[in-house]
Write an enzyme that holds these catalytic residues in place. Structure first.
Site, PDB file in Angstrom:
ATOM      1  N   ARG A 217     -10.287 -11.662   1.728  1.00  5.05           N
ATOM      2  CA  ARG A 217     -11.172 -12.688   1.165  1.00  5.05           C
ATOM      3  C   ARG A 217     -10.497 -14.054   1.167  1.00  5.05           C
ATOM      4  O   ARG A 217     -11.178 -15.089   1.225  1.00  5.05           O
ATOM      5  CB  ARG A 217     -11.606 -12.279  -0.245  1.00  5.05           C
TER       6      ARG A 217
ATOM      7  N   LYS B  12       0.824  -1.198   0.000  1.00  4.91           N
ATOM      8  CA  LYS B  12       0.000   0.000   0.000  1.00  4.91           C
ATOM      9  C   LYS B  12       0.867   1.259   0.000  1.00  4.91           C
ATOM     10  O   LYS B  12       2.034   1.221   0.384  1.00  4.91           O
ATOM     11  CB  LYS B  12      -0.868   0.027   1.274  1.00  4.91           C
TER      12      LYS B  12
END
Length: 485
Positions: free
Chosen positions: A335, A261
């Site tokens: 996920r 990030k």
């Protein structure tokens, strides 16, 4: 903090501070009107007018707190007013204050009492654990003057305090720094919760995860020195009531991994385990309220770090279900860990599976900080969550989950890929998760936009973790209790 309910009228009580909640379209008592100048107190929502009765009334200070139009008063109006009251009491440094509503209650005593306790507890919250100069002054004691309705409000106020304390427990976890709140820390917290409240708790460490085939959690956590954990907390037994499985994303810090990030705001990624925090908080509330249900809380805990051992874009991961995932972006890690947790939940043959996750930036773009994204495969469960969201003001907004969104997650070289591209990202992420729940009723709650606030939108929030999901889930579970009664 301490919350109590007493009978008796607010204006007859001698105290350092009395707080009168009043609607703008209801007349104030004459004795109060005499203390005000024209236009001082209009009753506008959140308006505060501090009066000094000087012997005209028995209290030292009287705070008039506006509630808006009477017809618009909801449980959340009361929550916010109670939060403003405790914050003003803290500011004035009073040890005890009394609070009451002027006129007839626009809500049932039970709803009013629960909302009062929730707002008081949540409004008093501040995360100051690491401030060496923090003041050790006790939080004021709140006493609700409920008149002749006191008996009806007592039980609900106690319930509200249990639920709010569970939410502040979740806030503490999500506010905690990544160097302390690790997967092992979450595991130990669950074990301590089980010992204190009689939950059956299982915590799987890395060797056990390898042995049992938790490939999703292992892949995400393999780049970190803080090894992953899989946590199961069980309240009640099958047959005691409907079995509900709650699954929380527990990424205790998310750098994005190899797909790292940007540096800006990465510090906030300590809150990427807010779904896990909500599950832990809900399990505390369920046990303390002794709900007649079988509730299973599942936490998928890992730290997503870049290193020489980290998983990479292009890797193929084999999950607990046996299904394979092509990794296109290591920052779509939530996920992947949830894939193992959701598949594990099927072994309980539950009446419902609900997962909570700070899953996508896409839901923040779509709904901002005001609503949780809801997707799932069962409309009855979705409707229950929508109703629970309205009751708690932890509102959810349902998005479609058509086959096209699920198809977008199919891979050319594996069963699934872990990202479906830029468009519809919150929904395609849910389409990915749908592959691991079988035919069981399931709802996915994307709390990425609501789990953390920089500028609070409600009076009982403070900057940082909101504890979102705890009050919502307890309300959902209470609905199952009432249906099975």
């Amino acid at each position: 903090m301490e919350c109590e309910v007493q009978s008796g009228e607010l204006l007859t009580v001698a105290s350092d501070l009395a707080v009168m909640l009043y609607a703008e379209d209801e007349a104030l008592p004459p004795s109060v009107v005499e203390l005000c100048e024209a236009g001082d107190a209009t009753g506008r929502f959140k308006q505060q007018t501090l009066l000094y009765p000087r012997g005209v009334l028995p209290m030292r200070r009287l705070l008039l707190l506006g509630m808006g139009k009477r017809s618009s008063i909801t449980a959340d109006t009361v929550r916010q007013a109670a939060a403003l009251a405790v914050q003003r009491a803290q500011e004035l440094k009073v040890a005890t204050y009394h609070i009451g509503y002027n006129g007839n209650l626009p809500l049932t005593p039970a709803v009013f009492g629960q909302a009062f306790a929730e707002g008081s507890e949540l409004g008093a919250y501040r995360y100051t654990r690491y401030k060496s100069d923090r003041e050790e002054t006790p939080t004021p004691r709140a006493i609700l003057q409920a008149g002749s309705d006191a008996e009806a409000a007592v039980v609900s106020a106690r319930r509200g305090q249990v639920i709010a304390r569970a939410a502040t427990f979740a806030r503490d976890l999500a506010n905690g720094p990544g160097n302390e709140v690790t997967p092992a820390f979450l595991g130990q917290t669950a074990l301590e919760l089980g010992e204190r409240l009689g939950l059956k708790v299982t915590v799987l460490d890395k060797p056990q995860l390898i042995e049992q085939g938790f490939g999703g959690i292992l892949a995400v956590g393999q780049g970190s020195a803080n090894e992953p954990r899989f946590i199961v907390m069980e309240y009640g037994t099958a047959g005691q009531g409907p079995t509900i499985c709650l699954v929380g994303k527990g990424i205790t810090f998310d750098t994005g991994g190899i797909s790292i990030k940007p540096a800006e705001r990465m510090d906030d990624m300590k809150m990427d385990m807010s779904g896990a925090a909500a599950v832990l908080g809900t399990m505390q509330a369920v046990a303390e309220l002794q709900l007649p249900l079988h509730v299973v809380g599942i936490v998928c805990a890992a730290e997503n770090m870049p290193s020489g051992t980290a998983y990479r874009p292009g890797d193929i991961v084999r999950t607990l279900s046996g299904k394979t995932i092509e990794v296109l972006n290591t920052d779509a890690e939530g996920r992947i860990v949830l894939a193992d947790g959701l598949f594990y939940a099927q072994r309980y043959q539950p009446a419902a599976i609900v997962d909570l996750a700070t899953l996508t930036g896409a839901i923040m773009v779509a709904l901002g900080p005001h609503a949780i994204g809801l997707m799932g495969n069962n409309q009855e469960l979705a409707n229950r969550l929508i109703a629970a969201g309205e009751a708690t003001a932890e509102r959810v907004w349902q998005l479609p989950l058509w086959d096209e969104y699920r198809d977008a997650m199919k891979s050319d070289i594996a069963d699934l890929k872990n990202t479906g591209g830029r468009y519809g990202g919150a929904i395609t992420a849910a389409g990915f998760l749908a592959a691991f729940v079988g035919d069981y009723p399931w709802a996915h709650l994307d709390i990425a936009g609501t789990a953390w606030v920089d500028k609070p939108t409600r009076a009982y929030q403070s900057r940082g973790a909101t504890g979102i999901g705890v009050r919502l889930l307890v309300e959902l579970l209470q609905g199952y209790v009432e249906k099975s009664a």
